[in-house]
Design an enzyme around this catalytic site. Structure first.
Site, mmCIF file in Angstrom:
data_model
loop_
_atom_site.group_PDB
_atom_site.id
_atom_site.type_symbol
_atom_site.label_atom_id
_atom_site.label_comp_id
_atom_site.label_asym_id
_atom_site.label_seq_id
_atom_site.Cartn_x
_atom_site.Cartn_y
_atom_site.Cartn_z
ATOM 1 N N ASP A 53 0.805 -1.224 0.000
ATOM 2 C CA ASP A 53 0.000 0.000 0.000
ATOM 3 C C ASP A 53 0.839 1.276 0.000
ATOM 4 O OD1 ASP A 53 1.042 -0.123 2.515
ATOM 5 O OD2 ASP A 53 -0.862 0.166 3.576
ATOM 6 N N GLY A 54 2.158 1.130 -0.107
ATOM 7 C CA GLY A 54 3.038 2.295 -0.149
ATOM 8 C C GLY A 54 3.679 2.639 1.171
ATOM 9 N N GLU A 55 3.215 2.041 2.265
ATOM 10 C CA GLU A 55 3.859 2.286 3.555
ATOM 11 C C GLU A 55 5.192 1.549 3.625
ATOM 12 O OE1 GLU A 55 1.511 1.442 6.964
ATOM 13 O OE2 GLU A 55 -0.176 2.708 6.345
ATOM 14 N N HIS A 145 18.653 27.216 2.016
ATOM 15 C CA HIS A 145 18.178 28.256 1.098
ATOM 16 C C HIS A 145 18.168 29.617 1.784
ATOM 17 C CE1 HIS A 145 16.196 29.818 -2.436
ATOM 18 N NE2 HIS A 145 15.223 30.319 -1.690
ATOM 19 N N LYS A 207 15.669 39.581 -11.589
ATOM 20 C CA LYS A 207 14.754 38.610 -12.210
ATOM 21 C C LYS A 207 13.308 38.951 -11.877
ATOM 22 C CE LYS A 207 14.311 34.748 -10.047
ATOM 23 N NZ LYS A 207 14.621 33.425 -9.444
ATOM 24 N N ASP A 233 24.669 29.810 -7.344
ATOM 25 C CA ASP A 233 23.349 29.666 -6.740
ATOM 26 C C ASP A 233 23.391 28.534 -5.715
ATOM 27 O OD1 ASP A 233 20.738 30.318 -6.252
ATOM 28 O OD2 ASP A 233 20.054 30.026 -8.318
ATOM 29 N N ASP A 237 16.552 24.006 -9.819
ATOM 30 C CA ASP A 237 15.354 23.164 -9.888
ATOM 31 C C ASP A 237 15.006 22.880 -11.347
ATOM 32 O OD1 ASP A 237 12.993 21.819 -9.550
ATOM 33 O OD2 ASP A 237 12.035 23.333 -8.305
ATOM 34 N N THR A 238 14.261 23.756 -11.978
ATOM 35 C CA THR A 238 13.904 23.531 -13.385
ATOM 36 C C THR A 238 14.922 24.144 -14.340
ATOM 37 O OG1 THR A 238 12.517 25.521 -13.421
ATOM 38 C CG2 THR A 238 11.448 23.435 -12.838
ATOM 39 N N GLY A 240 15.308 27.095 -15.305
ATOM 40 C CA GLY A 240 14.819 28.197 -16.132
ATOM 41 C C GLY A 240 15.577 29.487 -15.876
#
Length: 325
Positions: A53-55, A145, A207, A233, A237-238, A240
């Protein structure tokens, strides 16, 4: 007399055995193995059982009673990694560990560090509370961060810096006309430290976003013409922002553009963006495993740095004297 002799033998055996053990979650095992190799100790035996069940359930397969337990697990997506860490902490507490130290090279949810609009959660504080309630006695992490996240914890936090491995790499490139740049104003403090350490000018980027993960425009503040630019940085993440910044740098006359970031989040379509961008290369630490294929991505290991931090904690030595940037 016999009892005293047995007690002396027992104490000698205890002093010869290591007073700490290192264990790892599923996705950070590659790094934990390198840390243990640097420490000269075996990686602890632990089993994580997954159910239909994913547990999943965590069990230590060796005694940790009365020992300092270091649990290596970055809490990068998906959230199973955080849940694994919480269960590891709970299992260690119930197994009578003397102290429990969470070693999280990448601390997830760190971008949710404040209320930037009404009716939103502060995810970083929630994760800090979860770890504290689970039972950690200390946290060792790297390049949060936002530095103020350390204040979300009521236990000691050792905050290490990825710059300790990335700056020597930058110096090894022996680039002339070097410029340090930040892809957004929020990273100016970090980039300024690189700039001072390397003796290079600092360039900023302003930005603006249409929405989360979508950059509408970037304006360069400073001179990059005929310069070798290093974009700095804490995470990508993406990709961009950092790829758009690199493209704008080249349009402004930069000789070359590279990027250095600590955490290799690299959500899709980041790899394609990096591959098709003006970046010569992008350098990360191995706080997060990178399993995709991109010829421009390079990873530097932080295993020795974390091994030294563990040694300092275990021997009650100053951590900041070893790792303060």
């Amino acid at each position: 007399m016999y009892f005293c002799t047995c007690l002396l033998k027992h104490n000698k055996k205890m002093s010869e055995s290591k007073p700490f053990k290192v264990f790892s979650g599923t996705k950070s095992r590659y790094l934990a193995e390198r840390i243990c190799q640097s420490l000269g100790c075996p990686l602890g035996n632990m089993i994580i059982t997954h159910f239909a069940d994913g547990e999943f359930a965590v069990s230590f397969e060796e005694s940790i009673r009365g020992q300092d337990v270091f649990l290596v697990q970055s809490t990068f997506p998906n959230s199973d990694n955080l849940m694994e860490l919480l269960l590891m902490v709970d299992a260690a507490k119930r197994a009578s560990a003397r102290s429990i130290i969470a070693v999280c090279p990448y601390f997830g949810w760190a971008r949710q560090d404040r209320k930037d609009k009404p009716r939103v959660s502060i995810g970083a504080k929630l994760v800090a509370d979860l770890l504290s309630v689970a039972g950690i006695d200390r946290l060792i992490t790297m390049d949060l961060h936002a530095d103020q996240i350390q204040g979300f914890f009521n236990v000691p936090v050792d905050h290490l810096y990825g710059s300790l491995v990335s700056i020597p790499y930058i110096e090894s490139l022996q680039l002339d006309n070097l410029v340090i740049a930040t892809p957004d104003v929020g990273g100016s403090k970090r980039a300024s430290l690189y700039s001072k350490k390397l003796g290079a000018p600092l360039v900023l980027c302003n930005k603006t976003r249409e929405r989360a993960n979508v950059v509408s425009s970037i304006q360069i503040i400073g001179d990059v013409k005929d310069k070798n630019v290093i974009l700095v940085d804490d995470m990508v993440d993406t990709a961009g922002t950092i790829t758009k910044a690199a493209d704008e740098m080249m349009k402004a006359g930069a000789k070359s553009v590279r990027a250095v970031a600590t955490h290799c989040v690299m959500s899709e379509p980041a790899s394609d963006r990096v591959q098709n961008s003006s970046l010569i290369e992008i350098v990360f630490t191995d706080s997060i495993p990178y399993t995709q294929k991109c010829a421009k991505v390079k990873q530097l290991s932080v295993a020795d740095m974390f091994a030294k931090a563990i040694h300092c904690v275990e021997c009650n030595e100053s951590v900041s004297s070893q790792f303060d940037f």
